[in-house]
Design a protein around this motif. Sequence first.
Motif, PDB file in Angstrom:
ATOM      1  N   SER A   1      17.019 119.249 -52.867  1.00 55.60           N
ATOM      2  CA  SER A   1      15.643 119.362 -53.793  1.00 55.60           C
ATOM      3  C   SER A   1      15.380 118.261 -53.848  1.00 55.60           C
ATOM      4  O   SER A   1      13.500 118.394 -53.625  1.00 55.60           O
ATOM      5  CB  SER A   1      16.640 119.678 -55.215  1.00 55.60           C
TER       6      SER A   1
ATOM      7  N   GLY B   1      20.588 119.302 -58.420  1.00 60.58           N
ATOM      8  CA  GLY B   1      19.570 120.650 -58.114  1.00 60.58           C
ATOM      9  C   GLY B   1      18.753 120.570 -59.383  1.00 60.58           C
ATOM     10  O   GLY B   1      17.455 120.850 -59.238  1.00 60.58           O
TER      11      GLY B   1
ATOM     12  N   ALA C   1      11.615 125.681 -56.984  1.00 67.11           N
ATOM     13  CA  ALA C   1      12.349 124.387 -58.157  1.00 67.11           C
ATOM     14  C   ALA C   1      12.283 126.175 -59.346  1.00 67.11           C
ATOM     15  O   ALA C   1      12.036 127.160 -58.829  1.00 67.11           O
ATOM     16  CB  ALA C   1      11.464 123.776 -59.052  1.00 67.11           C
TER      17      ALA C   1
ATOM     18  N   THR D   1      22.036 120.095 -53.037  1.00 65.61           N
ATOM     19  CA  THR D   1      20.865 120.451 -53.134  1.00 65.61           C
ATOM     20  C   THR D   1      19.891 120.955 -52.167  1.00 65.61           C
ATOM     21  O   THR D   1      19.089 121.766 -52.067  1.00 65.61           O
ATOM     22  CB  THR D   1      20.504 120.624 -54.742  1.00 65.61           C
TER      23      THR D   1
ATOM     24  N   ASP E   1      14.383 120.122 -60.207  1.00 67.88           N
ATOM     25  CA  ASP E   1      13.736 121.247 -59.929  1.00 67.88           C
ATOM     26  C   ASP E   1      12.549 120.437 -61.621  1.00 67.88           C
ATOM     27  O   ASP E   1      11.507 121.222 -61.331  1.00 67.88           O
ATOM     28  CB  ASP E   1      14.470 122.371 -60.177  1.00 67.88           C
TER      29      ASP E   1
END
Length: 385
Positions: free
Chosen positions: A145, A99, A151, A143, A103
């Motif tokens: 993400s 992540g 983020a 994650t 991010d």
Amino acid sequence: MLKNFRYSGPSDILFGVDVHRELGAKIGELNGNRVFVITDPGVAKVGILEKVLKVIRDKGIATGFYDGVVPEPPIESVQEIASKVRQGGFDLVIGLGGGSPMDVAKVVSVLQSNDDPIESMVGTGNVRNRGLPTITIPTTAGTGSEVTQIAIFTFEKEQTKKGIVSPFLFASAAVVDPVFTYDLPSHITAHTGMDALVHAIEAYLSLKANPMSDMYALEAIGVISKYIRKAVHNGEDIEARYFMSLGSLQAGLAFSNSSTAAVHALAYPLGGTFHIPHGLSNTLMLKSVMEYSFSGNLARYADIAAAMGENIDGFSEREAALRSIEGVENLAIDLGVPTKLREMGIPREAIPKMAEDASRQTRLILQNPRRLGVEDIEKIYHNAW
Ligand SMILES: [Fe+2]
């Protein structure tokens, strides 16, 4: 309930074994000529960075990279990387890793076209302009993400974590290749996999849940529950790795259009103050938060138990709901993940301050299926201790 909803995500997802080899073509579609890859030292050390750079360079595309992203990155570190991208004239940013690198990459991208100080972007909807095209490439299964508009950064002065949330943080493309997870050590597979499971569970329980997020959440709960033990204890099982990457992706598609809730809110102070890895923090809080919240939505807890493959035949709704809590506890035990705060050396005296911090995570707390105030949060921490 007849809910109206909006569902959004990245415009393109490439998924599967060796799909990273299609990266050059994808960069071409996005008109990338100078590509900057953001990653962390671990990803560089195991050779994944080199593999990705080679695929890009083989297409005659110029590259630059930064391989120094730290876990739970401090917000101040992002500006410096953004300057490197600007000075090097790069036109596409890749986030490669867990992540944190993804991010950072998403925010570095928008910093190229927003002069506002990064701190002013914290919260929801505070990024003014779209940034450079971005590609996210996860190297863990957890994650999500790669497909979220969120983020998360550490704010060291306040010893807490906060998020930037904006549709401009959606990647232009997510390239999810399970191959990159094959060499993850078992404890990281366990922590990140539990994070993915928590994303799916919280997305399903959140007050923001909608029919689309529900579909991904229940599917993710089923896939992760079925494969996480194998992935942790037999890391070379490529079928388990494939499905963990898929479950993590589905969980990301769920919570980015619903939300996470009190588990994440109560886990943040553990990361911000005691630097406990994110997935482990969530696992430490999961059971106690579920025990507190389950009476807020018995039917949905029962659905989770069913999705996890728990036998609920002939059970009342309440009994079935409780099976979901038993299910996650057994999972943590089977994976060897600690479930008590005291096992992590967290002093009990730290609880009031952690409860204060967690109660300020209103973006998440307000979505929890059962209301909770500071005193409730303190009780939950004591139960988890
Ligand atoms: Fe998470």
